[in-house]
Write an enzyme that holds these catalytic residues in place. Structure first.
Site, PDB file in Angstrom:
ATOM      1  N   PRO A  81      20.295   9.294  81.925  1.00  0.00           N
ATOM      2  CA  PRO A  81      20.858  10.023  80.786  1.00  0.00           C
ATOM      3  C   PRO A  81      20.279   9.690  79.405  1.00  0.00           C
ATOM      4  O   PRO A  81      20.974   9.187  78.527  1.00  0.00           O
ATOM      5  CB  PRO A  81      22.334   9.673  80.869  1.00  0.00           C
ATOM      6  CG  PRO A  81      22.346   8.304  81.450  1.00  0.00           C
ATOM      7  CD  PRO A  81      21.209   8.285  82.438  1.00  0.00           C
ATOM      8  N   CYS A  82      19.022  10.031  79.195  1.00  0.00           N
ATOM      9  CA  CYS A  82      18.403   9.807  77.884  1.00  0.00           C
ATOM     10  C   CYS A  82      19.063  10.656  76.799  1.00  0.00           C
ATOM     11  O   CYS A  82      18.995  10.319  75.623  1.00  0.00           O
ATOM     12  CB  CYS A  82      16.897  10.052  77.942  1.00  0.00           C
ATOM     13  SG  CYS A  82      16.437  11.715  78.446  1.00  0.00           S
ATOM     14  N   HIS A  83      19.751  11.736  77.208  1.00  0.00           N
ATOM     15  CA  HIS A  83      20.438  12.585  76.231  1.00  0.00           C
ATOM     16  C   HIS A  83      21.599  11.855  75.558  1.00  0.00           C
ATOM     17  O   HIS A  83      22.073  12.288  74.518  1.00  0.00           O
ATOM     18  CB  HIS A  83      20.927  13.882  76.895  1.00  0.00           C
ATOM     19  CG  HIS A  83      21.904  13.671  78.007  1.00  0.00           C
ATOM     20  ND1 HIS A  83      21.493  13.342  79.294  1.00  0.00           N
ATOM     21  CD2 HIS A  83      23.253  13.720  78.047  1.00  0.00           C
ATOM     22  CE1 HIS A  83      22.562  13.216  80.065  1.00  0.00           C
ATOM     23  NE2 HIS A  83      23.645  13.443  79.332  1.00  0.00           N
TER      24      HIS A  83
END
Length: 157
Positions: free
Chosen positions: A120-122
């Site tokens: 989950p880089c977001h």
């Protein structure tokens, strides 16, 4: 043998790449043909992505096999520790990795994350709370964060 599947999502066509060793890439684009049949190596990834978009999944349980440097792998591993519905700043992420001076390298590794949504880089934002750079576009980042943490309508009465 590397397998590829294309899945329709609310944010575009998701491309899932992997083999018996795990999922190596998940990306999104505005174009592509949705797969009619899904290779067995990718079935779980497709099912879990669909469940995520339907709001039925908050955690992925997939065998992952992203390609990257040792440093990138460390950053991506740390991203997996950010809970669903939460965010972390690039500075906080750098601290968790043990070096606040590495913030630019951490941000660069974050931007090279090959596993859209699953890693989950977001969930990484600017120190001031701003939505900073996102390979999939800031509109998609905003959508994902709102999907994971919808603002509850408060009652007026």
């Amino acid at each position: 043998m590397t397998q590829i599947a294309f899945l329709k999502s609310p944010l575009g066509i998701a491309k899932i790449v992997g083999d018996a060793n795990g999922i190596s890439e998940i990306s999104v684009s505005d174009e592509g043909e949705v797969s009619v049949s899904i290779p067995k190596e990718l079935k779980q990834a497709v099912i879990q992505m669909q469940e995520y978009f339907e709001g039925k999944r908050t955690h992925f349980n997939l065998k992952l096999n992203p390609k990257g440097t040792e440093f990138q792998q460390r950053v991506w591993q740390e991203l997996l520790n950010i809970p669903f519905g939460k965010t972390l700043s690039y500075l906080e992420l750098s601290k968790k990795l043990g070096d606040v001076r590495a913030i630019r390298a951490v941000a660069a590794a974050n931007g090279k994350n090959p596993l859209w949504i699953v890693v989950p880089c977001h969930r990484v934002i600017g120190t001031d709370g701003s939505l900073t750079g996102y390979a999939g576009g800031l509109g998609r980042k905003k959508w994902l964060l709102e999907h994971e943490n919808p603002t509850r309508q408060q009652s007026l009465f």
